[in-house]
Motif scaffolding. Structure first.
Motif, short mmCIF file in Angstrom:
data_model
loop_
_atom_site.label_atom_id
_atom_site.label_comp_id
_atom_site.label_asym_id
_atom_site.label_seq_id
_atom_site.Cartn_x
_atom_site.Cartn_y
_atom_site.Cartn_z
N ARG B 213 0.82 -1.20 0.00
CA ARG B 213 0.00 0.00 0.00
C ARG B 213 0.86 1.26 0.00
O ARG B 213 0.58 2.23 -0.70
N ARG B 214 1.94 1.22 0.80
CA ARG B 214 2.79 2.40 0.95
C ARG B 214 3.64 2.65 -0.29
O ARG B 214 3.82 3.79 -0.72
N SER B 234 -4.88 1.62 -4.26
CA SER B 234 -6.13 2.05 -3.63
C SER B 234 -7.31 1.27 -4.20
O SER B 234 -8.13 0.73 -3.46
N ARG B 235 -7.38 1.18 -5.53
CA ARG B 235 -8.52 0.47 -6.12
C ARG B 235 -8.45 -1.02 -5.84
O ARG B 235 -9.47 -1.66 -5.60
N GLU B 238 -9.52 -1.42 -2.14
CA GLU B 238 -10.88 -1.00 -1.80
C GLU B 238 -11.95 -1.74 -2.63
O GLU B 238 -12.97 -2.14 -2.10
#
Ligand SMILES: Nc1ncnc2c1ncn2[C@@H]1O[C@H](COP(=O)(O)OP(=O)(O)O)[C@@H](O)[C@H]1O
Ligand SMILES: [Mg+2]
Lengths: 312, 255
Positions: B213-214, B234-235, B238
């Motif tokens: 993520r980072r 992100s997509r 999520e």
């Protein structure tokens, strides 16, 4: 020395003694075993003395070790020492050659190329499945004599300077016997080389594939990977069986006495026949072999400890 | 005049895989993988065990030769030819799950060996470069030790330094923290994060979703030898589109 110093001194001495006792681990059972062994030896010696009626004469040993040159009056090696030198030459050159053969054939045996694998495989298969005696005769009469005589080694030596001749006789023994020595050496190293090949192969195969992959990802060539990554690790791992094999080779070197290479056991047999002092010569030459082989054990033990100290 | 770099990024990606297939005997391990990684991009590959992540990443530097399709790294295409293979490998560094340090060499020698052999550097040059990278992974003081004396985290950092010494354009990581005790994972991830911020092109198989993520620009999700999803983190986290990715995420984020 003050009394307290003395006390710590004795204390230290007793702890050291305790430590030694712990390490040696000696108790009444060990004592019993030693006494039984001692009794058995005494019994054998006593019986041998009684039944053999053998007249021991150890003085023949020094006589056959060195002699006085009749012309110059100097002390020179006699047959027994000459034989020992030949055995040492066989051991040193044999070790080097067998190692060389073993390295090359061991790599061939693990090669990607079927042809190389076949050559090395056949070599090992032949040597391992023929009795050593037969192998020695085949190599000497069919291979060595065909290879060495056309090479013209004798002529080449005859043309050498006296200095070069002296070096040749230190390295390979008396020039007139050099072809004989070389064919014996060839036998011995081809014979031991097959076993070294198998040991090297086992070593190479013990290095995990991931080590090769690390080398490949660092853009090393296959040869560099073999030379700098696989071989060092492989040889470290197989030092103990290699030691065993080389010690075996020194003992096997007596085999080439069959084709008149005048090494230690050949000379010993000679002296036994001429003097009838069978046991003295047997025991003494046995002792000499023991010293050489035990020396090799120590050398390999040292190498092993050094390998362990370095990462291992 | 500061456009060329951008142009290059668009015109020729650092890694280009087109319809790559790989078979192990009858087993179809990669079933037509197409993946493009731009220069300076950080891609994380994840997916269930046995989905072909290692096979994919190892095919990029030819450790696992592919059977069909096309793999190009910085303009060099992998072929049967050894010279092409070595041209690609010169561009690519690789870090393994089990570190794969050379146990018979010290940390410094581990870093020096390949430099002197395939980069043609002198020993002095190679040693000073090695020390520079050992500083970067924060273990210069271990240079004289043998790998067995180091912790797993330290060994993995040495392995990263050893790769960086070859000054590759692309770094591949195959589950670099999976073999580590939990307390050592972050020291390795920190080094990788540093490397990412220095602009290195990275392809990284990992299940460290925090790191992904980072650091990642893109997440590639694989299953049964194909790329199922390829999206920005992100997509991907999520709103994953496939059921398989959703299931995988729920499993991996559960603990
Ligand atoms: N050398 C090999 N020989 C045969 N099958 C292999 C080999 N390497 C990998 N495989 C198979 O290919 C599949 C993908 O493996 P891998 O790429 O290692 O998966 P992942 O890294 O995603 O766990 C697995 O089913 C594995 O069993
Ligand atoms: Mg894997």
């Amino acid at each position: 020395m003050t009394s307290s110093e003395q006390a710590t001194g004795t204390l230290r001495a007793t702890t050291r003694l305790q430590e030694l006792r712990r390490r040696v681990h000696f108790d009444w059972l060990d004592l019993a075993v030693i006494m039984m062994i001692g009794w058995a030896i005494w019994w054998f010696v006593d019986r041998i003395d009684g039944t053999l009626k053998y007249r021991w004469d150890w003085s023949i040993i020094p006589r056959f070790l060195v002699k006085t040159d009749l012309k110059t009056g100097a002390t020179v090696p006699n047959v027994l020492l000459e034989g020992l030198f030949t055995t040492l030459r066989l051991a040193v050159w044999g070790l080097l050659l067998a190692m060389l053969i073993g390295l090359v054939m061991g790599m061939a045996r693990t090669s990607k190329r079927l042809f190389l694998r076949l050559i090395a495989g056949t070599y090992v298969m032949l040597v391992r499945n023929i009795p050593p005696l037969v192998f020695v005769f085949i190599v000497v009469f069919f291979v060595a004599s065909q290879l060495l005589t056309p090479l013209g080694i004798n002529n080449a030596i005859a043309r050498m300077s006296p200095e070069a001749k002296a070096w040749m006789s230190i390295l390979f023994g008396p020039p007139r016997l050099i072809e004989n020595f070389l064919s014996g050496l060839l036998c011995l190293s081809l014979f031991a080389g097959a076993y070294v090949t198998e040991i090297v192969r086992a070593g190479i195969e013990s290095v995990p594939r991931s080590q090769l992959e690390a080398g490949e990802s660092l853009v090393l060539t296959r040869w560099e990977i073999m030379r700098f990554i696989v071989m060092p690790q492989a040889l470290r791992k197989v030092l103990p069986p290699l030691a065993g094999q080389f010690i075996q080779m020194v003992k096997d070197s007596s085999l080439v006495s069959l084709v008149s290479v005048q090494e230690l056991s050949f000379m010993a047999m000679d002296i036994q026949v001429s003097t009838q002092k069978v046991f003295e010569v047997l025991i003494f030459t046995g002792g000499l072999y023991f010293v050489i082989c035990y020396g090799l054990s120590l050398l390999f033990g040292y190498l092993e400890r050094r390998a362990l100290a370095g990462g291992g | 005049m500061n456009r060329p770099e951008n142009d290059m990024l668009q015109s020729s990606p650092a890694i280009e895989m087109i319809d790559v297939h790989k078979w192990f005997g009858n087993f179809h391990a990669l079933k037509g993988v197409t993946l493009s990684v731009g220069a300076g991009e950080r891609v994380v590959i994840c997916g269930p065990s046995g989905s072909g992540k290692s096979t994919l990443i190892r095919s990029i530097n030819g450790l696992e030769p592919h059977d069909a399709g096309r793999i190009t790294v910085n303009g060099f295409t992998l072929t049967e030819n050894q010279r092409d293979l070595f041209a690609v490998r010169r561009e690519v560094g690789m870090v393994f799950q089990q570190f794969n340090l050379f146990p018979h060499l010290t940390v410094l020698e581990n870093c020096v060996l390949a430099q002197t052999r395939s980069r043609g550097r002198t020993r002095e040059e190679a040693e000073s470069i090695a020390m520079e990278y050992l500083h970067r992974v924060r273990i210069p003081e271990q240079a004289g030790k043998y790998p067995a004396r180091l912790s797993g985290g330290q060994q993995q950092r040495v392995a990263i330094a050893r790769s960086l010494c070859m000054q590759p354009k692309v770094m591949l990581f195959d589950e670099p923290t999976s073999a580590l005790d939990p307390e050592m994972i972050s020291e390795v991830l920190d080094v990788m994060t540093d490397l990412a911020s220095s602009g290195m092109t990275m392809v990284c198989v990992t299940h460290e979703m925090g790191f992904a993520r980072r650091v990642a620009d893109r997440i590639v999700f694989m299953d049964e030898g194909i790329i199922v999803e390829d999206d920005v983190p992100s997509r991907f986290f999520e709103s994953p589109t496939s059921a398989r990715a959703r299931q995988f995420l729920s499993q991996i984020l559960a603990h």
